[in-house]
Design a protein around this motif. Structure first.
Motif, PDB file in Angstrom:
ATOM      1  N   GLU A 129      41.318  48.017  39.586  1.00 54.14           N
ATOM      2  CA  GLU A 129      40.706  46.800  40.102  1.00 54.14           C
ATOM      3  C   GLU A 129      39.247  46.673  39.667  1.00 54.14           C
ATOM      4  N   TRP A 192      42.930  37.235  50.969  1.00 54.35           N
ATOM      5  CA  TRP A 192      42.299  38.053  49.932  1.00 54.35           C
ATOM      6  C   TRP A 192      40.779  37.994  50.059  1.00 54.35           C
ATOM      7  N   SER A 193      40.153  39.150  49.876  1.00 48.70           N
ATOM      8  CA  SER A 193      38.688  39.214  49.984  1.00 48.70           C
ATOM      9  C   SER A 193      38.170  40.288  49.040  1.00 48.70           C
ATOM     10  N   SER A 194      37.028  40.011  48.408  1.00 43.88           N
ATOM     11  CA  SER A 194      36.366  41.001  47.570  1.00 43.88           C
ATOM     12  C   SER A 194      34.952  41.201  48.090  1.00 43.88           C
ATOM     13  N   SER A 223      41.358  43.355  49.551  1.00 45.70           N
ATOM     14  CA  SER A 223      41.213  43.088  48.115  1.00 45.70           C
ATOM     15  C   SER A 223      42.489  43.438  47.353  1.00 45.70           C
ATOM     16  N   ASP A 346      39.175  41.784  41.779  1.00 44.88           N
ATOM     17  CA  ASP A 346      37.809  41.458  42.124  1.00 44.88           C
ATOM     18  C   ASP A 346      37.265  40.468  41.117  1.00 44.88           C
TER      19      ASP A 346
END
Length: 367
Positions: A129, A192-194, A223, A346
């Motif tokens: 990632e 979803w989160s980065s 993520s 990401d």
């Protein structure tokens, strides 16, 4: 090690930022890298790097030598490509980067098909990632989800990244199936989160064709798209998932599509990106096999019954996708780069490592 090889090592030091990173890539001791750079300075009669206890920086001569080294690396690459194309058989190594689930879904199947035809090619498939620099780290190809921008990298599109809103049968039995956006937005969601961005909303088109966003009621942020999928399967909430991550979940009834009349926007394009115009023959053939393996519509969409009529499928292909999708990758496309859309990975901006500015300052070597 001869002088040209030491010059190439200097380029790696400039691009990776430290002796330690070069040593790690080459699987040698850091002191050996330092000695080779010192030997290069002696051979050229020039000071190339200013050293201190905490940092390194290129001298003016060092900057000029790095540029020469990059030209040398390109020449070697082009020469090897020509020799490979003229020679008999196919060998060498393919180094590929892809986010985890995307690499497992696409990369492995294509790799298996390629290996059946060209068994002498060695594969290095890295499922990661993190942000990678294709040129500095020696990658031949990367799979990414994102929009195209001008740069030194080149992109070939594979497919639109279509989405599906889903929930488990148990979850629907407990809370009921949402009939409108208000009900959908009230349900717990896995999103979803980065580090830099949160995708806790739906992007869709209203009755007038205008793109709108609907905020979701996030219960879990992650993520990793597989965590979202597993949470949905476990009945924790709803999830907005890329079609390629679903496998047979919809076909076997483990995930039920929701709000299928809502015209969802595709979340970017799945691209193959690479750092050179003149690709080795093995890379070009692998890219063609990847296209054949995926098919049209993509194999993952074919596993979702009725998916081609869900979510208002706006299949008017983006211009950059339409212009390239019909051609073989044996004909390179205009130079492009890719800023990734935050879906599976990401915010992976592939920085053009060939830019001369990068050699002007060397980051601290803290080891």
């Amino acid at each position: 090690m001869d002088t040209p090889s030491r010059i190439l090592m200097l380029v790696e030091v400039a691009e990776l930022g430290s002796f330690s990173e070069v040593a790690k890539r080459r699987e040698m001791d850091r002191s050996v890298v330092s000695k080779h750079i010192a030997r290069l300075e002696q051979e050229l009669g020039l000071r190339l790097i200013n050293r201190s206890t905490r940092s390194l920086s290129l001298t003016e001569a060092g900057q000029a030598m790095v540029e020469q080294g990059r030209s040398l690396r390109e020449w070697i690459h082009d020469t090897e490509t020509m020799a490979e194309s003229l020679g008999q058989g196919l060998s060498g190594r393919l180094k590929i980067s892809a986010p985890g689930v995307l690499g497992r879904c696409i990369g492995f199947h294509a790799m298996r098909s390629f290996h059946a035809q060209y068994p002498d090619v060695e594969f290095d498939l890295q499922l990661e990632e993190r942000r990678v620099d294709l040129i500095a780290e020696g990658y031949d190809l990367a799979l990414r989800v994102g929009d195209l921008e001008d740069s030194n990298l080149i992109a070939q599109p594979l497919a639109l990244n279509h989405l599906l809103i889903g929930a488990s049968p148990d979850f629907i039995a407990r809370v009921g199936e949402p009939r409108d956006l208000k009900q959908l937005a009230s349900l717990p969601a896995l999103t979803w989160s980065s580090r830099d961005l949160q995708v806790d909303f739906l992007r869709y088109r209203d009755a007038n064709g205008v793109v709108q966003e609907q905020q979701l009621n996030t219960l879990v942020r992650t993520s990793e798209v597989e965590v979202i999928r597993n949470g949905v399967l476990a009945g924790m909430g709803i999830g907005v998932l890329p079609a390629f991550a679903l496998g047979n979940d919809v076909r076997d009834g483990s995930i039920i599509p929701l709000m299928t009349d809502l015209p969802l926007e595709p979340f970017g394009v799945i691209n193959m990106i690479y750092p050179h115009r003149q690709l080795p023959l093995r890379t070009r053939l692998f890219m063609d096999i990847m296209r054949e393996t995926i098919g049209s519509p993509p194999m993952w969409e074919q596993r979702i019954p009725g998916f081609d009529s869900m979510y208002g499928k706006r299949r008017e292909t983006p211009a950059v996708f339409q212009a390239k999708a019909s051609g073989s990758v044996l004909e390179p496309v205009p130079s492009r780069s890719m800023k990734c859309t935050p879906c599976v990975v990401d915010d992976l901006m592939e920085r053009p490592a060939s830019q001369a500015q990068e050699a002007s300052s060397l980051v601290e070597d803290l080891t």
